[in-house]
Scaffold this motif. Structure first.
Motif, PDB file in Angstrom:
ATOM      1  N   ARG A 281       1.000   9.412   8.817  1.00  0.00           N
ATOM      2  CA  ARG A 281      -0.028   9.395   9.876  1.00  0.00           C
ATOM      3  C   ARG A 281      -0.343   7.893   9.932  1.00  0.00           C
ATOM      4  NH1 ARG A 281      -2.184  14.675   7.033  1.00  0.00           N
ATOM      5  NH2 ARG A 281      -0.948  16.238   7.991  1.00  0.00           N
ATOM      6  N   ARG A 282      -0.529   7.243   9.071  1.00  0.00           N
ATOM      7  CA  ARG A 282      -1.072   5.854   9.281  1.00  0.00           C
ATOM      8  C   ARG A 282      -0.387   5.124   9.900  1.00  0.00           C
ATOM      9  NH1 ARG A 282      -0.933   0.897   7.912  1.00  0.00           N
ATOM     10  NH2 ARG A 282       0.943   1.079   6.690  1.00  0.00           N
ATOM     11  N   GLU A 284       1.975   6.182  12.161  1.00  0.00           N
ATOM     12  CA  GLU A 284       2.035   6.696  13.428  1.00  0.00           C
ATOM     13  C   GLU A 284       0.810   6.062  14.339  1.00  0.00           C
ATOM     14  OE1 GLU A 284       4.392  11.035  12.536  1.00  0.00           O
ATOM     15  OE2 GLU A 284       2.139  10.993  12.513  1.00  0.00           O
ATOM     16  N   LEU A 285      -0.299   5.982  13.453  1.00  0.00           N
ATOM     17  CA  LEU A 285      -1.394   5.712  14.214  1.00  0.00           C
ATOM     18  C   LEU A 285      -1.160   4.056  14.689  1.00  0.00           C
ATOM     19  CD1 LEU A 285      -4.309   5.853  15.168  1.00  0.00           C
ATOM     20  CD2 LEU A 285      -5.211   5.662  13.087  1.00  0.00           C
ATOM     21  N   SER A 286      -0.876   3.445  13.507  1.00  0.00           N
ATOM     22  CA  SER A 286      -0.553   1.982  13.858  1.00  0.00           C
ATOM     23  C   SER A 286       0.363   1.767  15.031  1.00  0.00           C
ATOM     24  CB  SER A 286      -0.053   1.296  13.054  1.00  0.00           C
ATOM     25  OG  SER A 286       0.230   0.090  12.881  1.00  0.00           O
ATOM     26  N   GLN A 288       0.799   3.767  17.567  1.00  0.00           N
ATOM     27  CA  GLN A 288       0.149   4.057  18.850  1.00  0.00           C
ATOM     28  C   GLN A 288      -0.992   3.288  19.262  1.00  0.00           C
ATOM     29  OE1 GLN A 288      -1.275   8.345  19.030  1.00  0.00           O
ATOM     30  NE2 GLN A 288       0.402   9.252  17.875  1.00  0.00           N
ATOM     31  N   LEU A 303      -5.140   9.361  19.515  1.00  0.00           N
ATOM     32  CA  LEU A 303      -5.714   8.479  18.343  1.00  0.00           C
ATOM     33  C   LEU A 303      -6.622   9.065  17.857  1.00  0.00           C
ATOM     34  CD1 LEU A 303      -5.722   5.197  20.334  1.00  0.00           C
ATOM     35  CD2 LEU A 303      -4.163   6.002  18.566  1.00  0.00           C
ATOM     36  N   CYS A 306      -5.242  11.833  15.440  1.00  0.00           N
ATOM     37  CA  CYS A 306      -4.437  11.219  14.220  1.00  0.00           C
ATOM     38  C   CYS A 306      -5.334  10.690  13.272  1.00  0.00           C
ATOM     39  CB  CYS A 306      -3.325  10.047  14.846  1.00  0.00           C
ATOM     40  SG  CYS A 306      -2.291   9.700  13.706  1.00  0.00           S
ATOM     41  N   GLN A 307      -6.341  10.028  13.818  1.00  0.00           N
ATOM     42  CA  GLN A 307      -7.385   9.455  12.844  1.00  0.00           C
ATOM     43  C   GLN A 307      -8.164  10.304  12.000  1.00  0.00           C
ATOM     44  OE1 GLN A 307      -7.864   6.235  12.155  1.00  0.00           O
ATOM     45  NE2 GLN A 307      -9.347   6.911  10.387  1.00  0.00           N
TER      46      GLN A 307
END
Length: 311
Positions: A281-282, A284-286, A288, A303, A306-307
């Motif tokens: 997930r980290r 994926e967030l990066s 995005q 975002l 995801c966070q």
């Protein structure tokens, strides 16, 4: 015709003797499985079997008695059945074969047939059967997903599992090659194998965390001593009280390793799974964030979601 048809024998020695499957008699829209990977668009997917059995003999594999002998369908069968699937609107198939890409010439021809029918596909195979040349060939022939049974990166444990030939460095390169060619990789890992300890679990975790987890899948499970497998017999020889199916759950992940209770290995499993999920997930967030466009309300919602998952 509204009746169950049972085969008179448990084994089919020669798949060439099987009739072409009558897919036209089934409403496949009711069986849209498995879903296509997220890297492609698909209107209708289906599981499809082109071969049976496996030439390998991993200690934990539940293949005894019915899936041991490796057998192939003829090209005529594959072509006829894929045509029936295509006519039903299927545009993605997942080869449910135990192992794909064993026979080089047969595999190439099956890939050609899938391409001719305009069908994308996925499969499962072993790490040592993959290389960059094959991956590029598969990508050119509509491959969208490759699932690989890694199990572990610890050499001693791989020996215990009778699963030699796994090269983590080469596999890493193959994973990046798949992603570069729009093939979604999936790795299967097992915790609690014979010889497992906390150090070997960390070794596996370190390997996974360095992979592009945001562009692939990782399926993690705990070792199961299925009846009549080599693992089952090995455990019985060492005095483990395995006699019935009901005994399997009692010894999940604790055969010939440092763990003395299923609770211990399950705790390690949960920690392992959570760490991999958070890192996925980290990343994926990066990704995005890099694609973030100021003022995009939808992007901000994604975002935030995801966070929240990471936290």
């Amino acid at each position: 015709e509204n009746e169950w048809v049972l085969s008179k024998e448990a084994n089919v020695d020669n798949l060439h003797n099987l009739p072409v499957l009558p897919f036209e008699k089934v409403n496949l829209k009711l069986y849209n499985w498995p879903p296509a990977p997220e890297n492609i668009h698909s209107n209708l997917s289906a599981g499809y079997e082109a071969s049976r059995g496996c030439i390998y003999d991993c200690t934990f594999c539940f293949r005894e008695g019915f899936r041991g002998k490796f057998r192939l369908k003829s090209f005529e069968q594959v072509e006829a059945e894929l045509e029936k699937l295509r006519q039903q609107g299927v545009d993605y198939i997942y080869f449910i074969d135990e192992i794909f890409a064993v026979d080089r010439n047969w595999t190439k021809r099956v890939c050609d047939i899938a391409t001719e029918k305009g069908i994308k596909w996925g499969c499962q195979t072993r790490p040592h059967l993959m290389n960059k040349e094959k991956i590029k060939f598969y990508a050119q022939h509509n491959c969208a997903r490759i699932e690989i049974g890694l199990e572990t990166v610890n050499t001693d444990i791989l020996k215990n599992l009778d699963k030699l030939g796994v090269n983590p460095i080469s596999l890493n390169e193959c994973i990046h090659e798949m992603i570069a060619n729009n093939i979604r990789p999936t790795l299967f890992c097992i915790l609690g194998s014979p010889g497992e300890n906390k150090k070997s679990i960390m070794q596996m975790l370190d390997y996974l965390l360095k992979l592009p987890l945001d562009e692939m899948e990782v399926n993690i499970d705990i070792m199961m001593p299925y009846p009549d497998t080599k693992l089952w017999k090995q455990a019985k020889e060492h005095g483990v009280n395995l006699n019935e199916w009901s005994d399997v759950e009692k010894y999940v992940g604790i055969i010939d390793n440092e763990f003395t209770s299923t609770q211990q290995i399950k705790i390690e499993f949960v920690k392992f799974l959570n760490t991999v999920s958070r890192e996925k997930r980290r990343k994926e967030l990066s990704k995005q964030l890099k694609a973030f466009k100021p003022g995009s309300f939808i992007t901000m919602l994604k975002l935030a979601k995801c966070q929240a998952l990471i936290l």
